[in-house]
Design an enzyme around this catalytic site. Structure first.
Site, PDB file in Angstrom:
ATOM      1  N   THR A 138       3.854   1.253   4.082  1.00  0.00           N
ATOM      2  CA  THR A 138       2.873   1.244   5.177  1.00  0.00           C
ATOM      3  C   THR A 138       2.545  -0.182   5.596  1.00  0.00           C
ATOM      4  OG1 THR A 138       1.904   3.142   4.054  1.00  0.00           O
ATOM      5  CG2 THR A 138       0.709   2.296   5.934  1.00  0.00           C
ATOM      6  N   TYR A 154       0.954  14.138   7.987  1.00  0.00           N
ATOM      7  CA  TYR A 154       0.797  14.932   9.216  1.00  0.00           C
ATOM      8  C   TYR A 154       1.055  16.430   9.030  1.00  0.00           C
ATOM      9  CZ  TYR A 154       0.769  16.336  14.089  1.00  0.00           C
ATOM     10  OH  TYR A 154       0.454  16.963  15.259  1.00  0.00           O
ATOM     11  N   TYR A 182       4.050   8.234  -4.156  1.00  0.00           N
ATOM     12  CA  TYR A 182       2.959   7.492  -3.526  1.00  0.00           C
ATOM     13  C   TYR A 182       1.958   8.497  -2.974  1.00  0.00           C
ATOM     14  CZ  TYR A 182       0.774   4.129  -0.241  1.00  0.00           C
ATOM     15  OH  TYR A 182      -0.095   3.339   0.464  1.00  0.00           O
ATOM     16  N   ARG A 204      -4.356   8.471   4.242  1.00  0.00           N
ATOM     17  CA  ARG A 204      -3.412   8.321   5.347  1.00  0.00           C
ATOM     18  C   ARG A 204      -2.565   9.576   5.563  1.00  0.00           C
ATOM     19  NH1 ARG A 204      -2.008   3.184   7.667  1.00  0.00           N
ATOM     20  NH2 ARG A 204      -3.130   1.448   6.696  1.00  0.00           N
ATOM     21  N   ILE A 214       0.098  -2.041  -6.853  1.00  0.00           N
ATOM     22  CA  ILE A 214       0.944  -2.308  -5.680  1.00  0.00           C
ATOM     23  C   ILE A 214      -0.008  -2.939  -4.676  1.00  0.00           C
ATOM     24  CG2 ILE A 214       2.584  -1.392  -4.006  1.00  0.00           C
ATOM     25  CD1 ILE A 214       3.441  -0.621  -6.801  1.00  0.00           C
TER      26      ILE A 214
END
Length: 288
Positions: A45, A108, A134, A139, A204
């Site tokens: 991202t 989505y 992940y 998000r 991360i």
């Protein structure tokens, strides 16, 4: 699997035409390796992966592998909401010579837990590379349950998770119920020490673009039992970590790198540059 303590979710440098700037990418990679980064996540991202074409991603994987030249692990972000496309990109990333794959939860489309399991299992079958899951519900709008992660951890090449739910209880449960060599990384810079304290492996990081060495010092103090000093470092670095998320990522961290003399260009739409007020606030925190 331990890929290192601090992995940087690397930004993708662009030139003035918003094309990938490979010379700037070379400079950035070498700068990060010299400043506390122990592994690179490419085209995540923070690397503006939604705006990169498949061709650009593959070119970036190949270039990064070439520049890194075995110095640190290179992990390719190949996940998306499209299982078949993710399978294809994963195979291309493996051909490019990367050391591992990172797969974001499908965004989505909001799949069920069974859908999530089948998505990751199917992609894992097409590669021999180690895979890092992940989870970022903020998000992707889906949250991988602990049970799904435990189930996936039984697949031999699914070896790690970047957990960005911010929920330490969930993280502790994952650590407790997955194999000993299954690693958990914080997806939030501000939770680096809390995650280490419950048995996590590292972070991360976005902030490691600008405070990588300081974060290494903080982790080292924590690891040797100098907890007070580590906590003090954590508190000192927190305003910088927060400032890098004062606007949608990666706009602030790209601006910070440019301010620090590591040119990486701007962002692609739908991201927009910082306004004057935001830029001034960032300069104040960074003291540049």
């Amino acid at each position: 699997m331990n890929f290192g303590q601090i992995l940087t979710a690397m930004v993708t440098p662009f030139d003035e035409h918003e094309e990938i700037d490979f010379q700037a990418t070379r400079n950035l990679i070498n700068y990060l390796i010299a400043n506390g980064t122990e592994g690179l996540v490419v085209s995540g991202t923070t690397g503006e992966s939604p705006t990169l074409t498949e061709e650009e991603k593959v070119e970036l994987f190949k270039f990064t592998v070439e520049v890194v030249n075995g110095r640190i692990p290179v992990i390719a972000g190949t996940g998306s909401y499209n299982t078949k496309e993710s399978m294809k990109l994963t195979k291309l990333a493996e051909d490019a010579g990367v050391d591992g794959i990172m797969l974001v939860a499908p965004y989505y489309s909001k799949p069920s837990q069974e859908g999530l399991y089948q998505h990751f299992r199917t992609i894992a079958e097409v590669t021999s590379l180690p895979i890092m899951l992940y989870n970022i519900p903020g998000r992707s709008v889906v949250n991988m349950s602990v049970e799904t992660v435990i189930r996936l951890s039984k697949i031999p090449n699914i070896v790690s998770i970047k957990e960005a739910s911010g929920n330490l209880d969930i993280m502790a449960e994952i650590i407790d119920h997955t194999p000993e060599d299954f690693s958990l990384y914080s997806g939030d810079d501000g939770l680096t020490i809390p995650v280490l304290s419950i048995g996590g492996t590292g972070v991360i990081s976005v902030a490691s673009h600008v405070i990588g060495n300081e974060m290494q010092a903080m982790i080292k103090n924590f690891k040797i039992g100098n907890i007070q000093e580590a906590a003090k470092e954590h508190r000192r670095l927190l305003p910088i970590m927060k400032a890098l998320f004062a606007a949608p990522n990666p706009t602030p961290v790209k601006a910070a790198l440019n301010l620090k003399g590591v040119p990486v260009g701007g962002v692609r739409l739908p991201m927009v540059p910082l306004n004057d007020e935001q830029l001034s606030a960032l300069q104040q925190v960074l003291n540049v």
